[in-house]
Design a protein around this motif. Structure first.
Motif, PDB file in Angstrom:
ATOM      1  N   TRP A 406       1.138  -1.913  -0.071  1.00 24.27           N
ATOM      2  CA  TRP A 406       0.071   0.313   0.147  1.00 24.27           C
ATOM      3  C   TRP A 406       1.187   0.947  -0.047  1.00 24.27           C
ATOM      4  N   ASP A 434      -3.202  -0.872  -4.518  1.00 27.75           N
ATOM      5  CA  ASP A 434      -3.765  -0.987  -3.464  1.00 27.75           C
ATOM      6  C   ASP A 434      -4.554   0.924  -3.474  1.00 27.75           C
ATOM      7  N   ILE A 435      -5.619   1.216  -2.851  1.00 29.80           N
ATOM      8  CA  ILE A 435      -6.362   1.982  -3.434  1.00 29.80           C
ATOM      9  C   ILE A 435      -6.168   3.139  -3.655  1.00 29.80           C
ATOM     10  N   ASP A 547     -11.410  -5.729  -0.977  1.00 32.10           N
ATOM     11  CA  ASP A 547     -11.723  -5.705   0.082  1.00 32.10           C
ATOM     12  C   ASP A 547     -12.485  -5.043   1.066  1.00 32.10           C
ATOM     13  N   ARG A 607     -11.123 -10.499   1.181  1.00 31.93           N
ATOM     14  CA  ARG A 607     -11.196 -10.551   2.846  1.00 31.93           C
ATOM     15  C   ARG A 607     -12.170 -10.829   3.630  1.00 31.93           C
ATOM     16  N   TRP A 620      -7.194 -13.249   1.749  1.00 33.97           N
ATOM     17  CA  TRP A 620      -6.125 -13.656   1.960  1.00 33.97           C
ATOM     18  C   TRP A 620      -7.006 -12.905   4.358  1.00 33.97           C
ATOM     19  N   ASP A 623      -5.080  -7.764   8.150  1.00 36.11           N
ATOM     20  CA  ASP A 623      -4.153  -6.679   9.038  1.00 36.11           C
ATOM     21  C   ASP A 623      -3.466  -7.787   9.693  1.00 36.11           C
ATOM     22  N   ASP A 652      -0.405 -11.748   4.638  1.00 35.83           N
ATOM     23  CA  ASP A 652       0.254 -10.818   4.541  1.00 35.83           C
ATOM     24  C   ASP A 652       1.911 -11.173   4.705  1.00 35.83           C
ATOM     25  N   PHE A 656       1.184  -6.904   7.771  1.00 31.11           N
ATOM     26  CA  PHE A 656       0.410  -5.679   7.110  1.00 31.11           C
ATOM     27  C   PHE A 656       1.048  -4.633   8.044  1.00 31.11           C
TER      28      PHE A 656
HETATM   29  C1  NOJ Z   1      -7.213  -2.651   4.352  1.00 36.46           C
HETATM   30  C2  NOJ Z   1      -6.503  -3.724   4.295  1.00 36.46           C
HETATM   31  O1  NOJ Z   1      -6.799  -5.350   4.966  1.00 36.46           O
HETATM   32  C3  NOJ Z   1      -4.885  -3.905   3.575  1.00 36.46           C
HETATM   33  O2  NOJ Z   1      -4.104  -4.562   3.114  1.00 36.46           O
HETATM   34  C4  NOJ Z   1      -5.124  -2.835   2.571  1.00 36.46           C
HETATM   35  O3  NOJ Z   1      -3.637  -2.317   2.113  1.00 36.46           O
HETATM   36  C5  NOJ Z   1      -5.865  -1.450   3.144  1.00 36.46           C
HETATM   37  N1  NOJ Z   1      -7.103  -1.485   3.134  1.00 36.46           N
HETATM   38  C6  NOJ Z   1      -5.916  -0.119   1.849  1.00 36.46           C
HETATM   39  O4  NOJ Z   1      -6.964  -0.626   1.157  1.00 36.46           O
END
Ligand code: NOJ
Length: 967
Positions: A406, A434-435, A547, A607, A620, A623, A652, A656
C-alpha cells in the motif's frame, strides 16, 4: 468530514503496533441475543450441578411426508414448545442423495400471526443447489413408533447410518454402526425465539403466562402420545431483556423491528476428542474450550465478519470471514455439522470425558443444518464439496509470487519494481495496486496524474509474461461526478437504511454508499463495469482485489453496517451479514470471467468470506502484525480455513503492520513459499521491503524462498487440481491425513501439500537453530534437499532438524514421487515448456507413486479435456532398489488433445531416486542405456540416503514410458 477523517486516520495509519481495540467489538454479554440464549446453557449447567431435572420444552408430533416432495426421504414433523403452545413450528428432515449420507434438518415457525418471516436464503448462497437432491427411497428405511422415529440410511446397502429421533423431549441422534456420533439437543438447549409483539407490562404478562402454562401441557399431549416433558420454568429459556426490541450500543441504536428472533442449537459429539473448524479465528486448529474449568478462552468463538484492526494472534474474536462448519474427530469416526446461518453466531465448545459439546446461538434466520457423516476427514471434504461445490482451477500465475504494498504510487514505480526483480534474479508474477491508484479512491478511475497511461503500463507488464491486480472495494464514493455511484443510485441497487432511504457511511472514499449484491438487478450492471468497453483502461492482464467487504464501514457499529439496514427482498442486514462479502466476491469473479471471449480463468482476492466462497477465488487473512507471534499463529488459521473449503489462503508476507527484522522477513518468505496464496504486502507507513532491497545474505535467502516456490509450482498445481475436482484442501492438517494417530490430532504448526507427501513446517521463533517435526507415517522421510534421511518407524515420532536461517523443515515422505521444475525463470508463464525433475522418494517397501496434472494455466480449455494427467509409479523388481519407474495416464483423457500436443516435446530432464541402497548396474529406457550417478548412503547417527541421479533419460513428461533400474 475533515473532523471525522482527522479522528479516524491516526487510528488507521498507526504503524506503532499495539493491540486490538477490544472496546470496538462486542463480547457476548454486550449483544442481547447472545446474552439471552447463552444464559440458557448457564441455567442448564446450574441445574445439572444442583441435580435438578432440566428437559427440553420442545417436542415433535407425528411425521407426515413433506408436502411437495415425491421422495420417501423427506418428512415434516409438527414441532411445539410447551412454553408457547400457540406457536407452531415445523421440523423437516431430509436425507440427501449427494455426498453419501448427508442429512439436512430445518425448523421454522409456521402459521405465524406475525408479519415477519425468518430469513431462509442462506442455503441459496452457500450451497450449489439450495434444495439438494433427496435420496431415493430405496436407500432409506423409515420407522415410527411410540414417540420415536428411526431413519436408516447410508451410502451403501449396509444402511450403516441411523437417525434416531426421540419426539419428547426432542432429541435427534445420528448413529453410525450403532454408536452415537452427533446428538442434537443433547443438553436440551435447543430454542427458537418466536415472533412476538413488544412485551406486555408486568401484570398482563403474569396472566398471559398462566394461560400459556395451562394450555402447554394440553398441547403437548394433543400433538403426540409421548411422555410428557418436565414442567419447565419459562425463565430457564427466556429472561427479561431490555434490549430485546431495541438495542443500544455506544452511539448506535439497532431498531430491531422484528423483535427477538434468535435461536440456539446444541450438538454433542460423544465419540469425538477434537473439534476443528468455525473459521475465521486466530485460534489453535483443534478448538479449545470456551467454558468450564479447562476453558482456554473466556468468550465463545464469534462468527461476525469484521474489519478488525491489529487483531490478536490467539483469540476467539471474530475476524473477516465465517464458515459455520465443524469437524468432530476421534480415532474411529469423524463427523461434520454445517449450520447454514448468515447472522451473527457465537459458539461455545466444551471438552468432556464424554466427548465434545458445542452450543451455537444465532441472532436470526431459520434453523437449517446438515449432518455430514464422515467417516473420515477425507470423506467430509468430499461431502462438503458435494454441497458447496469445489474451487475453480486457478490461473497458473495466481499460484506463483505476488508483490503488493500500500501503495505503488506511480506507473513508473510499477515498472521499476518489476525491473528490480529481474535485476535481482528473483521471480515475480503479479504486481498489485492498492487504493491509491484510483482518483479520490473512486475505484475503476485511474489517478492519471500518477498513472498517466495505465493501458501502456498493463501492456508492458503483460509483455514480460506478468499480470497486475488492482483493488476494487465495495464502498462507492457518494458524489455525482462518479459514474459508478450515479449508476447504482439510479438503478436503485444500493443498500438501504431502516427507513428505506439509501444508506451512507464512511470509508476510504469519505462519504460512501454500498451496492446491495443480493439484488439481482445489480449483477449485470456490475458485470458491465468490468467489460473492456466500459472500463477502457483495463486489460486482460488486470485482475481484481476485493477488500473491505465485511463490509467495513468506519463510522458503523463494530466498524460495519447497522444490522437494521435493508437488503433485497426486505431482509435485514443482520440476516445476511456474514454472507455479504461473498456476494461481492461472486459478482466480481463472474465479471472477470465473462469480460473475455473465450472466457479466461478469473482471479479475485477477497478478505471476507462465507461457506461457499472458495468457488470465487482466494482469500487472505487480513491485517496481520509483523511480529513473531503472528507468524507463529497463522499456520493454524490457514489450516482451519482450509478444512472449511477456504484453502486458497495466505497472509501478508512480512506482516501488514510494522517493520520486520531481516530475520523475521526471511522466515516469513520461507513460510510464504508454502502458503497456497503467496503475496507480500505492507501498510502504507511501513518501510519498503521488496526482497531485492536487502543486503546479503538476507537477499539470497529471500531469493531462495522465491525460487523454491517456482520450482515446486507443479506440486502446488496438483494440489489445486485436487481441490478443484475433489474438494480437497490444498494443504492438509495432520488429523486429516492420519485420522487414527491421536498423537497428531492437535498438530497445527506443520502440514502436507495435497497428497504430494511434501511436509513443511515454518520456523516461527526468533533465533531458532532447530525445529521439531512430527512424523506419523511408517515411512522413511527424506530431507527435500537430500541432506538427511529419517528412518521409517512403526510409531509416530518427533525429530529435530537444524534450522539455521537458510534452512527449515521440508521433507518428502517415502513412497512419493515429486515433480519439480528447476530452471530459474522470471515468471511462471515462461515455464510452460521447461523440463521436469522427478524425485522418487522410495518407501519402506521400495515403491513410490506420484502424479502430474498440467494444463494451459490460463483458459477454460481444461474443462473441455485439454490437459495431461500422468501417474508415475516406481515398482521394486528386486533387492537394493532395483525397479521400474513408469508413467501412465492417471485418468482417462485424450492424449491427442491440443494442450497435450503443444507440450509433447517437454522432457523429464532428471530423475533422482532417494533411498537407493546400492549402485544400480544399469539404467535403461526402451533397452537403451542412460547415464546415471550414484551416491552411497551414509549410515549411523546422521544418515544420508543413497541416491541415483539419472540425467537426460530421454523421456517426455506427457508420454508413456518405463525406466528400468537394474540391481
Ligand atoms: C485494508 C486491507 O486489509 C489492506 O490489505 C489494504 O492495504 C488496506 N485496506 C488499504 O486498501
Amino acid at each position: 468530514m475533515r473532523l471525522l477523517l482527522a479522528a479516524i486516520l491516526p487510528l488507521l495509519l498507526a504503524v506503532d503496533v499495539a493491540a486490538v481495540k477490544h472496546e470496538d467489538f462486542k463480547e457476548c454479554h454486550q449483544t442481547s441475543f447472545c446474552r439471552r440464549l447463552r444464559s440458557i446453557a448457564a441455567r442448564q449447567e446450574e441445574a445439572v450441578a444442583n441435580g435438578t431435572a432440566f428437559a427440553s420444552p420442545y417436542s415433535l408430533g407425528n411425521p407426515v411426508a413433506t408436502p411437495g416432495t415425491q421422495s420417501a426421504a423427506s418428512w415434516t414433523f409438527p414441532l411445539t414448545s410447551s412454553l408457547y403452545p400457540d406457536i407452531s413450528f415445523n421440523l423437516r428432515v431430509d436425507v440427501l442423495a449427494q455426498g453419501d449420507g448427508i442429512v439436512r434438518i430445518r425448523a421454522d415457525e409456521v402459521d405465524s400471526a406475525s408479519q415477519w418471516k425468518r430469513y431462509n436464503e442462506t442455503a441459496k448462497w452457500a450451497l450449489v443447489d439450495a434444495e439438494p437432491n433427496l435420496a431415493r427411497s430405496v436407500d432409506v428405511q423409515f420407522a415410527h413408533v411410540d414417540g420415536m422415529t428411526a431413519i436408516e440410511y447410508g451410502p451403501g446397502p449396509a444402511q450403516e447410518l441411523m437417525l434416531e429421533i426421540v419426539h419428547s423431549p426432542l432429541k435427534i441422534t445420528m448413529k453410525r454402526d450403532g454408536m452415537d456420533q452427533v446428538v442434537f439437543n443433547d443438553r436440551d438447549l435447543f430454542h427458537v425465539e418466536h415472533y412476538r409483539a413488544k412485551q406486555l407490562d408486568e401484570g398482563d404478562e403474569a396472566e398471559a403466562e398462566g394461560t400459556e402454562a395451562a394450555s402447554s401441557e394440553d398441547a403437548a399431549q394433543a400433538v403426540m402420545q409421548a411422555p410428557k416433558a418436565e414442567k419447565i420454568d419459562r425463565s430457564w429459556f427466556e429472561e427479561d431483556d431490555k434490549d430485546a426490541f431495541e438495542e443500544r450500543w455506544k452511539k448506535w441504536t439497532d431498531t430491531k423491528p422484528k423483535g427477538p428472533e434468535g435461536f440456539s442449537l446444541d450438538f454433542s459429539f460423544p465419540n469425538a476428542d477434537h473439534i476443528y473448524g468455525l473459521p475465521e479465528h486466530a485460534s489453535p486448529l483443534s478448538l479449545p474450550s470456551t467454558k468450564g474449568e479447562d476453558a482456554y478462552y473466556k468468550e465463545p468463538y464469534r462468527l461476525w465478519n469484521v474489519d478488525i484492526f491489529e487483531y490478536e494472534a490467539d483469540s476467539p474474536m471474530a475476524l473477516y470471514g465465517a464458515v459455520p462448519l465443524v469437524h468432530a474427530h476421534g480415532k474411529v469416526n469423524t463427523v461434520g455439522v454445517l449450520n447454514l446461518v448468515g447472522s451473527e453466531t457465537w459458539v461455545d465448545v466444551t471438552h468432556q470425558p464424554e466427548g465434545v459439546r458445542t452450543h451455537w446461538v444465532s441472532e436470526s434466520g431459520i434453523v437449517d443444518f446438515l449432518i455430514l457423516p464422515g467417516r473420515r476427514p477425507v470423506d467430509l471434504f468430499e461431502q462438503y464439496a458435494s454441497l458447496t461445490g469445489a474451487a475453480q482451477m486457478p490461473p497458473q500465475f495466481a499460484t506463483a509470487y505476488h508483490q503488493c504494498r500500500w501503495n505503488y504510487n506511480t506507473q513508473a514505480e510499477v515498472i521499476e519494481v518489476q525491473d528490480e526483480f529481474d535485476k535481482a534474479d528473483m521471480p515475480l508474477d503479479v504486481t498489485w495496486l492498492d487504493i491509491e491508484y484510483a482518483e479520490e479512491h473512486r475505484y475503476f478511475d485511474w489517478d492519471h496524474k500518477h498513472f498517466p497511461e495505465p493501458k501502456k503500463m498493463l501492456d508492458e507488464v503483460e509483455a514480460k509474461g506478468r499480470k497486475m491486480v488492482a483493488i476494487v472495494d465495495p464502498h462507492i464514493k457518494k458524489t455525482d461526478s462518479f459514474r459508478i455511484y450515479t449508476d447504482a443510485r439510479d438503478l436503485d441497487v444500493l443498500v438501504k437504511k431502516a427507513d428505506n432511504s439509501d444508506f451512507d457511511g464512511w470509508c476510504w472514499t469519505g462519504s460512501s454508499v454500498w451496492v446491495d449484491f443480493f439484488n439481482p438487478k445489480s449483477w449485470d450492471w456490475w458485470t458491465r463495469m468490468f467489460s473492456f468497453n466500459v472500463w477502457k483502461e483495463s486489460s486482460k492482464a488486470l485482475f481484481i482485489w476485493n477488500d473491505m467487504n465485511e463490509p467495513s464501514v468506519f463510522d458503523g457499529p463494530e466498524i460495519t453496517m447497522p444490522k437494521d439496514n435493508i437488503h433485497d427482498g426486505g431482509w435485514e442486514h443482520r440476516d445476511v451479514h456474514n454472507i455479504n462479502g461473498m456476494m461481492f466476491h461472486n459478482q466480481t469473479q463472474h465479471a472477470i470471467t465473462v469480460r473475455d471471449t473465450p472466457e479466461l480463468r478469473p482471479f479475485v482476492l477477497s478478505r471476507s468470506f462465507f461457506a461457499g466462497s472458495h468457488r470465487y477465488g482466494a482469500v487472505w487473512i487480513g491485517d496481520n502484525l509483523g511480529t513473531w507471534d503472528h507468524l507463529a499463529g497463522e499456520t493454524a488459521v490457514f489450516l482451519s480455513n482450509s478444512i472449511a473449503g477456504i484453502s486458497f489462503v495466505g497472509s501478508d508476507v512480512g506482516g501488514f503492520f510494522g517493520n520486520p527484522t531481516p530475520e523475521l522477513l526471511v522466515r516469513w518468505y520461507q513460510a510464504g513459499a508454502f502458503m497456497p496464496f503467496f503475496r507480500a504486502h505492507a501498510h502504507i507507513d511501513t518501510k519498503r521491503r521488496e526482497p531485492y532491497l536487502f543486503e546479503e545474505p538476507t537477499r539470497s535467502y529471500l531469493r531462495d524462498a522465491l525460487r523454491l516456490r517456482y520450482a515446486m509450482l507443479p506440486v502446488w498445481y496438483n494440489a489445486f487440481h485436487a481441490a478443484a475436482t475433489k474438494g480437497y484442501p490444498v494443504i492438509w492438517p495432520h488429523y486429516a491425513l492420519f485420522p487414527e494417530d491421536e498423537g497428531g490430532f492437535a498438530i497445527d504448526d506443520q502440514y502436507y501439500i495435497g497428497d504430494s507427501g511434501v511436509l513443511f513446517k515454518p520456523v516461527v521463533a526468533e533465533g531458532a537453530q532447530e525445529s521439531t517435526v512430527y512424523l506419523a507415517a511408517d515411512q522413511p522421510y527424506y530431507d527435500y534437499f537430500h541432506r538427511k534421511l529419517y528412518y521409517a518407524s512403526a510409531k509416530p515420532r518427533n525429530i529435530t532438524i537444524a534450522t539455521p536461517l537458510d534452512q527449515f523443515p521440508l521433507l518428502i515422505e517415502g513412497g512419493h514421487i515429486v515433480p519439480t521444475r528447476e530452471r530459474v525463470r522470471r515468471t511462471s508463464s515462461l515455464m510452460w515448456q521447461d523440463p521436469f525433475t522427478l524425485t522418487v522418494a522410495l518407501g519402506k517397501d521400495g515403491s513410490a507413486t506420484g502424479q502430474l496434472y498440467l494444463d494451459d494455466g490460463e483458459t477454460l480449455a481444461h474443462t473441455q479435456g485439454e490437459f495431461i494427467h500422468r501417474r508415475f509409479s516406481y515398482t521394486p523388481t528386486g533387492k537394493n532398489g532395483a525397479g521400474k519407474l513408469s508413467s501412465a495416464a492417471h485418468v482417462v483423457y485424450d492424449g491427442a488433445n491440443a494442450w497435450a500436443q503443444k507440450i509433447a516435446h517437454v522432457k523429464v530432464e532428471r530423475i533422482v531416486i532417494l533411498g537407493h541402497e546400492a549402485a544400480p548396474s544399469s539404467v535403461t529406457v526402451a533397452g537403451e542405456a542412460v547415464q546415471f550417478e550414484y551416491t552411497k548412503p551414509v549410515k549411523g547417527r546422521e544418515p544420508v540416503p543413497g541416491k541415483v541421479v539419472i540425467k537426460n533419460p530421454g523421456i517426455k513428461v506427457g508420454a508413456d514410458w518405463e525406466v528400468v533400474v537394474a540391481a
